[in-house]
Write a protein that holds these residues in place. Structure first.
Motif, PDB file in Angstrom:
ATOM      1  N   ARG A   9     -15.507   1.862  10.812  1.00 39.24           N
ATOM      2  CA  ARG A   9     -14.307   2.519  10.279  1.00 39.24           C
ATOM      3  C   ARG A   9     -14.594   4.003  10.111  1.00 39.24           C
ATOM      4  O   ARG A   9     -15.692   4.379   9.670  1.00 39.24           O
ATOM      5  N   VAL A  30     -12.862   6.293   3.127  1.00 41.53           N
ATOM      6  CA  VAL A  30     -12.798   5.358   4.247  1.00 41.53           C
ATOM      7  C   VAL A  30     -11.378   5.433   4.796  1.00 41.53           C
ATOM      8  O   VAL A  30     -10.407   5.103   4.099  1.00 41.53           O
ATOM      9  N   ALA A  33      -8.856   1.307   5.914  1.00 49.59           N
ATOM     10  CA  ALA A  33      -9.402   0.288   5.005  1.00 49.59           C
ATOM     11  C   ALA A  33      -8.678  -1.040   5.100  1.00 49.59           C
ATOM     12  O   ALA A  33      -8.902  -1.924   4.262  1.00 49.59           O
ATOM     13  N   LEU A  36      -9.967  -4.915   3.972  1.00 43.13           N
ATOM     14  CA  LEU A  36     -11.006  -4.938   2.946  1.00 43.13           C
ATOM     15  C   LEU A  36     -10.443  -5.497   1.644  1.00 43.13           C
ATOM     16  O   LEU A  36      -9.334  -5.157   1.243  1.00 43.13           O
ATOM     17  N   MET A  41     -14.294  -3.078  -1.578  1.00 41.84           N
ATOM     18  CA  MET A  41     -14.105  -1.669  -1.895  1.00 41.84           C
ATOM     19  C   MET A  41     -14.955  -1.269  -3.098  1.00 41.84           C
ATOM     20  O   MET A  41     -15.619  -0.226  -3.095  1.00 41.84           O
ATOM     21  N   PHE A  55      -9.944   4.683  -0.343  1.00 42.53           N
ATOM     22  CA  PHE A  55      -9.693   3.843   0.824  1.00 42.53           C
ATOM     23  C   PHE A  55      -8.234   4.043   1.236  1.00 42.53           C
ATOM     24  O   PHE A  55      -7.319   3.786   0.439  1.00 42.53           O
TER      25      PHE A  55
END
Length: 283
Positions: A9, A30, A33, A36, A41, A55
């Protein structure tokens, strides 16, 4: 049932609230995301060992450009300031195109937050305070003990909750702010920020410090959420002008600068952001 295999990612690490790279507050972002879990996380945010990791996700509100989840090493925040600017910077740098001219609209736990370009910087509109008011006497005594100050040294104290549960403490001067050596044990679990005015002619109008007892990082280098609350507090009590600059991170060797401006019904909190690390992460 086994967990899905990690995938690559896009990952950015951004320095926020300083014109000089590596002198502000770092943020891990990130970019993609999706998929996830909150547990994943949180684990990654704990691993980065930064004050916050964000994220980026597709928005669920059609008015928003993107959605962000914001994690410290131990908890998720509905809103935080330097993660908002760093996330908006990263979203734009990654090719994001705002739906509305002039604004990026971020969706987060606290709702929708507008971010705009202002004098070469990004600035966010301070969200409303969900708790605002004078702290009780017992808490004021705890604050004095935690800051190693006499109670008379605290000019005023107020709850300034806009996501993180900040308590703001007004001291007599910037010099007093810089001299504080906190007693974190006495402070307990309180999230405390202190502010004091600089003398005329300084390159900033106020000096700010924020303390996070119990976190891996006990003093935050530069804190957008606290400064957003402080601006609303100081302006509403006529202790600050409609536009000013706050310095933060001085005792940590940082050169954080937050540009605060009241405009119509909004208070904008702005600062420079610079991408310092660019790559990918397996998550």
């Amino acid at each position: 049932m086994s967990s899905p295999s990690p995938r690559s990612r896009p990952f950015h690490q951004v320095d926020v609230f300083s014109r000089e790279p590596y002198r502000g507050n770092p943020l891990a972002v990130v970019v993609d995301a999706e998929g996830l879990s909150a547990e994943q996380m949180q684990q990654f945010a704990n691993w980065t060992n930064l004050s916050e990791t964000t994220f980026l996700l597709p928005p669920t509100d059609p008015r928003a450009d993107y959605r962000v989840r914001i994690f410290t090493g131990s908890e998720e925040f509905p809103f935080a300031g330097h993660p908002t600017l760093g996330s908006a910077h990263t979203w734009l740098e990654s090719g994001g195109v705002p739906k509305s001219a002039g604004f990026v609209v971020q969706e987060c736990g606290a709702g929708l937050v507008r971010v705009k370009h202002d004098a070469g910087r990004l600035a966010f509109a301070a969200p409303p305070l969900t708790r605002f008011g004078t702290v009780e006497d017992t808490l004021r005594r705890q604050l004095a003990a935690g800051l190693r100050l006499p109670e008379a040294g605290i000019l005023d104290a107020s709850w300034l909750v806009n996501g993180p549960e900040w308590i703001g403490v007004l001291l007599e001067s910037a010099e007093q702010v810089l001299a504080v050596q906190p007693d974190f044990a006495a402070m307990g679990a309180l999230k405390v920020g202190i502010v004091g005015a600089h003398k005329p002619g300084a390159d900033a109008d106020f000096e700010v410090r924020t303390f996070l007892p119990g976190d891996a990082i006990t003093e935050d280098p530069v804190t957008g959420s606290f400064n957003a609350g402080v601006a609303q507090w100081l302006m509403s009590s006529n202790r600050a002008p409609a536009e000013y600059v706050a310095a933060q991170g001085t005792v940590l060797g940082r050169t954080g600068r937050l540009h605060i401006k009241a405009e119509d019904a909004d208070i904008w909190v702005g600062g420079h952001s610079t991408t310092c690390i660019l790559g990918s992460v397996l998550l």
